[in-house]
Design an enzyme around this catalytic site. Structure first.
Site, PDB file in Angstrom:
ATOM      1  N   HIS A 124       0.829  -1.206   0.000  1.00  0.00           N
ATOM      2  CA  HIS A 124       0.000   0.000   0.000  1.00  0.00           C
ATOM      3  C   HIS A 124       0.865   1.258   0.000  1.00  0.00           C
ATOM      4  O   HIS A 124       0.610   2.205  -0.758  1.00  0.00           O
ATOM      5  CB  HIS A 124      -0.915  -0.024   1.232  1.00  0.00           C
ATOM      6  CG  HIS A 124      -1.713   1.218   1.439  1.00  0.00           C
ATOM      7  ND1 HIS A 124      -2.992   1.392   0.954  1.00  0.00           N
ATOM      8  CD2 HIS A 124      -1.403   2.367   2.087  1.00  0.00           C
ATOM      9  CE1 HIS A 124      -3.441   2.581   1.292  1.00  0.00           C
ATOM     10  NE2 HIS A 124      -2.495   3.196   1.985  1.00  0.00           N
ATOM     11  N   GLU A 125       1.883   1.275   0.853  1.00  0.00           N
ATOM     12  CA  GLU A 125       2.726   2.464   0.956  1.00  0.00           C
ATOM     13  C   GLU A 125       3.553   2.676  -0.303  1.00  0.00           C
ATOM     14  O   GLU A 125       3.731   3.808  -0.760  1.00  0.00           O
ATOM     15  CB  GLU A 125       3.627   2.359   2.190  1.00  0.00           C
ATOM     16  CG  GLU A 125       2.877   2.298   3.515  1.00  0.00           C
ATOM     17  CD  GLU A 125       1.965   3.502   3.744  1.00  0.00           C
ATOM     18  OE1 GLU A 125       2.329   4.618   3.323  1.00  0.00           O
ATOM     19  OE2 GLU A 125       0.893   3.324   4.341  1.00  0.00           O
ATOM     20  N   HIS A 128       1.549   4.310  -3.008  1.00  0.00           N
ATOM     21  CA  HIS A 128       1.464   5.774  -2.929  1.00  0.00           C
ATOM     22  C   HIS A 128       2.560   6.427  -3.771  1.00  0.00           C
ATOM     23  O   HIS A 128       2.325   7.432  -4.452  1.00  0.00           O
ATOM     24  CB  HIS A 128       1.607   6.237  -1.477  1.00  0.00           C
ATOM     25  CG  HIS A 128       0.348   6.196  -0.675  1.00  0.00           C
ATOM     26  ND1 HIS A 128      -0.820   6.799  -1.080  1.00  0.00           N
ATOM     27  CD2 HIS A 128       0.082   5.654   0.547  1.00  0.00           C
ATOM     28  CE1 HIS A 128      -1.756   6.619  -0.160  1.00  0.00           C
ATOM     29  NE2 HIS A 128      -1.240   5.919   0.831  1.00  0.00           N
ATOM     30  N   GLU A 187      -6.000   7.127  -0.861  1.00  0.00           N
ATOM     31  CA  GLU A 187      -5.894   5.928  -0.030  1.00  0.00           C
ATOM     32  C   GLU A 187      -6.559   4.729  -0.707  1.00  0.00           C
ATOM     33  O   GLU A 187      -6.008   3.625  -0.715  1.00  0.00           O
ATOM     34  CB  GLU A 187      -6.539   6.184   1.341  1.00  0.00           C
ATOM     35  CG  GLU A 187      -5.787   7.169   2.214  1.00  0.00           C
ATOM     36  CD  GLU A 187      -4.417   6.671   2.629  1.00  0.00           C
ATOM     37  OE1 GLU A 187      -4.142   5.468   2.473  1.00  0.00           O
ATOM     38  OE2 GLU A 187      -3.614   7.492   3.087  1.00  0.00           O
TER      39      GLU A 187
END
Length: 266
Positions: A124-125, A128, A187
């Site tokens: 997920h990070e 980004h 997100e």
């Protein structure tokens, strides 16, 4: 008269902005080059390593490195080396920065209870970064005046003259005490990209649902720092469940043997 040069500087920056599409087709305004964002990520990570306590737990570092390295090896661009640091802190948190930097806080490992759940967060990070969310945030801060001195970076003047704003725009608000969080669209986008990335790296995407259920139990209604601006627990879990049909075949095609898995230290 002193205000005029600042206004002129702002016009110069915003007139050079470029509109892009995110990986999911969302419109983005990006003012900064990839090189500028990498420089900003490098500087911010160097500063965090000065501020935060770095873990010297050998097996823990090996475990986090194993998970993070499998995630980054699944990226389409292999020209970027990635640095992985484990910070010794009770924070339930992790982040990735432009320039190839990943930070994981030991508190997260009490919630992400296996390698698949840790891969959910790291994927997920990293997503980004892939989706240029940091650039989008820094650009937004520039255009809204949250940090006029951000123009220094864009014009090559250099320096970290407004460091807290820079770092907050990179998603490091918890660490620097200045909140400039990712938006919920960003997100959700990182969730979509992250679950595909973890599956391509051979991690079980079904565990992403379990990870966020664990997260929902931490810190009451708001959850831990990592969830401070994210979609609601129920909304996120529902979205991840809907994505399983697409993600599971990717996992089955890339899963590895238990013998070669990343082993969580006991």
């Amino acid at each position: 008269m002193k205000i005029f040069p600042l206004l002129l500087l702002a016009v110069l920056i915003t007139s050079g902005c470029a509109t892009h599409q995110s990986p999911t087709g969302r419109s983005q305004t990006l003012l900064f080059s990839a090189q500028e964002m990498s420089q900003l990520g490098d500087s911010s990570f160097a500063e965090l390593k000065k501020r935060e306590k770095i873990s010297n737990h050998e097996t823990l570092n090996q475990y986090v490195d194993c998970v993070a390295n499998r995630i980054t090896r699944a990226l389409p661009d292999q020209s970027q080396p990635w640095e992985v640091i484990v910070f010794d802190s009770k924070q339930v948190n992790a982040f990735a920065l432009p320039g190839g930097h990943i930070g994981v806080y030991t508190g997260l490992l009490n919630v992400a209870v296996n390698e698949h759940q840790l891969a959910t967060v790291i994927g997920h990070e990293v997503a980004h970064v892939l989706a240029n969310h940091s650039n989008e945030q820094v650009s937004r801060a520039q255009m809204t005046g949250a940090g006029m001195q951000l123009a220094d970076l864009a014009l090559g003047v250099g320096g970290m003259s407004n460091q807290e704003v820079y770092m907050a725009a990179l998603g490091l608000g918890v660490q620097v005490g200045y909140t400039l969080p990712y938006g919920r669209e960003q997100e959700s986008e990182a969730d979509i990209m992250g679950i595909e990335l973890m599956a391509k790296a051979g991690f079980d995407p079904a565990q992403s649902v379990e990870l966020w259920r664990n997260m929902a139990k931490v810190g009451g209604e708001q959850g831990p720092e990592l969830l401070s601006t994210h979609p609601s627990h129920g909304q996120r879990i529902s979205q991840l469940q809907l994505m399983q049909d697409k993600a599971q075949p990717l996992y089955e095609a890339n899963r590895i043997s238990v013998k070669n898995s990343c082993r969580r230290p006991k």
